[in-house]
Motif scaffolding. Structure first.
Motif, PDB file in Angstrom:
ATOM      1  N   GLN A  94      -9.440  -6.204   1.137  1.00 35.11           N
ATOM      2  CA  GLN A  94      -9.464  -7.671   1.052  1.00 35.11           C
ATOM      3  C   GLN A  94      -8.817  -8.296   2.284  1.00 35.11           C
ATOM      4  N   SER A  95      -7.727  -7.648   2.725  1.00 33.92           N
ATOM      5  CA  SER A  95      -6.988  -8.234   3.851  1.00 33.92           C
ATOM      6  C   SER A  95      -7.810  -8.170   5.138  1.00 33.92           C
ATOM      7  N   TYR A 121     -11.476 -11.136   3.996  1.00 36.83           N
ATOM      8  CA  TYR A 121     -11.337 -12.607   3.987  1.00 36.83           C
ATOM      9  C   TYR A 121     -11.109 -13.194   5.375  1.00 36.83           C
ATOM     10  N   PRO A 122     -10.217 -12.615   6.163  1.00 37.14           N
ATOM     11  CA  PRO A 122     -10.093 -13.139   7.532  1.00 37.14           C
ATOM     12  C   PRO A 122     -11.398 -13.016   8.316  1.00 37.14           C
ATOM     13  N   TYR A 125     -19.602 -14.826  -3.446  1.00 39.57           N
ATOM     14  CA  TYR A 125     -18.191 -15.167  -3.193  1.00 39.57           C
ATOM     15  C   TYR A 125     -17.485 -13.894  -2.760  1.00 39.57           C
ATOM     16  N   GLY A 126     -16.291 -14.050  -2.216  1.00 35.26           N
ATOM     17  CA  GLY A 126     -15.607 -12.938  -1.572  1.00 35.26           C
ATOM     18  C   GLY A 126     -15.553 -11.668  -2.387  1.00 35.26           C
ATOM     19  N   TYR A 127     -15.138 -11.813  -3.638  1.00 40.60           N
ATOM     20  CA  TYR A 127     -14.926 -10.605  -4.457  1.00 40.60           C
ATOM     21  C   TYR A 127     -16.243  -9.929  -4.800  1.00 40.60           C
ATOM     22  N   LEU A 147     -14.439 -13.154   7.060  1.00 34.78           N
ATOM     23  CA  LEU A 147     -15.329 -14.234   6.591  1.00 34.78           C
ATOM     24  C   LEU A 147     -14.970 -15.552   7.262  1.00 34.78           C
ATOM     25  N   ARG A 148     -13.684 -15.815   7.358  1.00 42.83           N
ATOM     26  CA  ARG A 148     -13.245 -17.071   7.997  1.00 42.83           C
ATOM     27  C   ARG A 148     -13.683 -17.110   9.449  1.00 42.83           C
TER      28      ARG A 148
END
Lengths: 325, 110
Positions: free
Chosen positions: B49-50, B53-54, B32-34, B56-57
């Protein structure tokens, strides 16, 4: 609702309109909870609000986090920009030329006039050209901003034209049967403007009722021209049908121009109105007479251009026949 | 001193290209992301993080990753990412290109 929930909601508010907004929020919340847990573990005490504040401060402002999810951070992205610039240049040039042409016609139509009126019309012309250019710029930007968001990424190639370009084309003679799209589009734009002008859209009272009799004919020629241009835009190449149509349109156009030249007083710069002007200011008589001849001179110039176009069209048509034999 | 900003910007550009490769390489097993963030950080690849996550999307929308929501422990739902078949094929190619590129640059810089 704790601080983290509020933060997640705030990010959600600023997220661009994309599918899966709830998904982004859910994932963000889950991550923040994980991070908070880590923090509590490191600090060796249970989570509290001070810890939440510290975490959110580290994570960043909701606006920044939300904007990082924006798949289109550009109004008009790099893939569209060259095409945008090209269209913008054409549109601005057309708009400025048309606005100045309109101002000139207005200045001539307001004849006889005083220097102050003339200055006013010129200043108005500048003002109108500027505001029309700004409006046109805005419209082009809106259209491209929408295209940027609507066109899928795969369409990029269509604009860069990289695959279709062949260095050998630099050495080749241009094919006379290839249509020039830019010219055709410009012709359609100017013909539509001409139609609007002739049919009184701009409210410029410079033509007499004598002239009005010709308007249906001119409209027919202009419309036929537009239809032919659009047909050529689709076929992308001149063919026999296109050439024949071009010859007929030019021939009819020449007939109409000749009839216009033979009809006296088709514009309001009539002998009488000019005479009265000459009486008011004798010294400007030459100018007035020049204005009187402007109509005839304009028509003769149009006739010459039409003659050249007809000759070109006939030459190409005969060449096609020769080739097919 | 005035070059600092320039260097930072160029570094950012250098990193931006390699991040996709780093992320794809670490998603052979699902994360998972974290946890991915920590895995990358443990190996010396710090990433915001900023940014993650984008990214990954985007990789998922390109079909290189697959993801699904799962509740594994503590009743907290997490989105797990794993490399897709297409992602694996792309990663193999990218790896080859990467080693050629690093070799070339290393030669140039030495």
């Amino acid at each position: 609702m704790n601080l983290i929930d509020k933060y997640v909601a705030e990010v959600g508010k600023h997220l661009p309109l994309l599918k899966g907004r709830a998904d982004v929020e859910k994932e963000l919340k889950s991550t923040l909870e994980d991070m908070l847990e880590d923090k509590a573990e490191q600090a060796g005490r249970p989570r509290d609000e001070a810890m939440e504040i510290e975490l959110l401060k580290e994570y960043g402002s909701p606006q920044n986090i939300a904007s990082s999810y924006n798949p289109h951070p550009y109004l008009i992205g790099p893939r569209m920009f060259p095409f945008f610039l090209m269209v913008l240049k054409i549109v601005l040039a057309v708009v400025v030329v048309v606005m100045f042409a309109l101002a000139s016609i207005k200045a001539v139509a307001a004849y006889p006039l005083f220097a102050t009126d003339f200055m006013q019309i010129i200043m108005q012309g500048f003002g109108n050209a500027l505001s029309a250019a700004v409006a046109a710029f805005g419209n082009v930007v809106i259209v491209f901003a929408i295209l940027e968001r609507v066109l899928p990424d795969k369409e990029i190639g269509d604009f860069s034209n990289e695959k279709g370009w062949d260095p050998a084309s630099l050495a080749r003679q241009p094919d006379p049967d290839m249509v020039k799209r830019g010219e055709l589009i410009a012709e359609v734009v100017f013909t539509v403007l001409g139609l609007a002008f002739l049919n009184g859209l701009f409210n410029l009272p410079i033509f007499t009722s004598e002239f009005s009799k010709f308007i249906p004919w001119i409209n027919a020629v202009f419309l036929a021209d537009i239809v032919l241009d659009i047909y050529l835009l689709f076929t992308a190449k001149w063919n026999a049908l296109g050439r024949v149509a071009k010859v007929i349109i030019e021939a009819v156009g020449i007939a109409v121009t000749v009839m216009l030249i033979r009809t006296p007083d088709i514009t309001l710069f009539t002998s009488e109105s000019l005479l009265s002007f000459i009486k008011i200011s004798g010294e400007a008589g030459n100018v007035a007479l020049a204005a009187h001849y402007t109509t005839s001179i304009t028509l003769i110039v149009i006739l010459i251009i039409q003659g050249i176009e007809l000759a070109k069209a006939l030459y190409r048509l005969l060449k096609i026949n020769y080739k097919t034999k | 001193m005035e070059n600092d900003e320039l260097v930072q910007n160029m570094l950012l550009e250098l990193r931006r290209g390699s991040l996709s490769l780093a992320v794809l390489s670490q998603l052979g097993k699902e994360q998972y992301g974290y946890s991915l963030l920590k895995a990358l950080s443990d190996q010396g690849m710090e990433i915001d993080q900023s940014t993650l996550y984008p990214l990954l999307r985007r990789l998922e929308s390109q079909g290189l990753l697959q993801s699904d929501w799962r509740i594994v422990d503590e009743a907290r739902p997490r989105r797990y990412y794993v490399i897709s078949a297409q992602g694996k094929a792309v990663l193999t190619k990218l790896k080859r290109e990467w080693s050629v590129m690093t070799e070339t640059i290393t030669k140039m810089l030495s």
